[in-house]
Design an enzyme around this catalytic site. Structure first.
Site, PDB file in Angstrom:
ATOM      1  N   ASP A 112     107.338  24.081  12.356  1.00 40.06           N
ATOM      2  CA  ASP A 112     105.840  24.384  11.818  1.00 40.06           C
ATOM      3  C   ASP A 112     105.112  23.742  13.060  1.00 40.06           C
ATOM      4  O   ASP A 112     105.410  22.827  13.786  1.00 40.06           O
ATOM      5  CB  ASP A 112     105.424  24.229  10.795  1.00 40.06           C
TER       6      ASP A 112
ATOM      7  N   ASP B  93     100.901  23.629  13.386  1.00 39.89           N
ATOM      8  CA  ASP B  93      99.511  23.011  12.833  1.00 39.89           C
ATOM      9  C   ASP B  93     100.095  21.795  11.875  1.00 39.89           C
ATOM     10  O   ASP B  93     100.522  22.028  10.686  1.00 39.89           O
ATOM     11  CB  ASP B  93      98.776  23.891  12.454  1.00 39.89           C
TER      12      ASP B  93
END
Length: 259
Positions: A19, A21
């Site tokens: 991932d 952010d």
């Protein structure tokens, strides 16, 4: 799904999904690009303030569905009318000035440890794929999966081109990529900070939660998933786990990736 055994090199590709952010990057990548869009006159102050509020909330309390939907709608508004290649240009410009200094060095090192094992490392994010692809290229990673934005006559329309890569859609996209590569999901890895990525984390045989939000931390404790905090002991443990449990990939797969 049991963790893979490191007794021999794998003949099949192994993928590590990261991932972006608040896992690889402190804060929201789209916010930094929106600031550059504002400076170039593409968006107004109101748009920037809206993104700023989302950035502050995201950093301090994490992401929820309501605020994600609001930011998603605002992002479409920011993109509308931009030349199709401008988002990549903005992201390239912003990377050195804003994004690079906000990358978590510890998570970047984990990604590089996977590369040293011969694994493919793919970013996977709800942010526009144009932004994620720049980050992946600058870090020397394999590639990026992200939300596609529709273009018409050379300009972005302010519409999505397909589903937003969020929640269960991330898991679907990751599974599709793994299948296309011939990878065994039991050997694959995933890293995330958010409860919304539980489907992605459950998909693979090896998962590590990074600075998790409260809901993901509780889920991880219940299921005995490794939790990596950004402290030296936790980081060393995560790196050792990859070295110990991450099966190396045979040289021919590494050559195929490089090619």
């Amino acid at each position: 799904m049991p963790a893979s055994q490191p007794d021999s090199a794998s003949a099949r590709p192994i993928v590590a999904f990261f991932d972006v952010d608040n896992t690889l990057l402190h804060g929201a990548s789209a916010y930094h690009v929106s600031r550059a869009a504002w400076k170039r006159g593409h968006v107004g102050v109101r748009d920037l303030l809206s993104f700023g509020w989302h950035q502050l909330r995201f950093v301090t309390v994490g992401e929820n569905v309501k605020h994600f939907a609001s930011a998603q709608e605002r992002a479409l508004g920011l993109a509308k009318g931009l030349p199709a290649d401008e988002l990549t240009t903005l992201a390239d410009d912003v990377y050195e000035r804003e994004i690079e200094s906000r990358l978590w060095p510890e998570t970047v090192e984990l990604a590089r440890e996977h590369l040293r094992k011969g694994h493919e490392v793919w970013l996977i994010t709800a942010a526009p794929v144009d932004i994620a692809a720049v980050i992946a290229r600058r870090l020397g990673l394999t590639g990026a999966l992200g939300t596609m934005l529709r273009a018409r006559d050379g300009k972005l329309t302010g519409e999505f081109d397909g589903p937003v890569l969020h929640g269960a859609r991330k898991a679907i996209a990751a599974e599709e990529l793994a299948t296309s590569l011939g990878a065994d999901l039991a050997d694959c890895w995933a890293y995330s900070d958010s409860r919304n990525d539980i489907p992605l984390l459950e998909l693979v045989g090896n998962r590590i939660v990074v600075n998790p939000d409260a809901a993901l931390a509780a889920h991880a404790r219940t299921h005995d998933w490794p939790i990596m905090r950004l402290d030296p002991a936790s980081i060393r443990a995560a790196v050792r786990r990859v070295r110990r449990e991450g099966r190396a990939v045979r040289a021919e797969n590494t050559k195929r990736q490089a090619g």
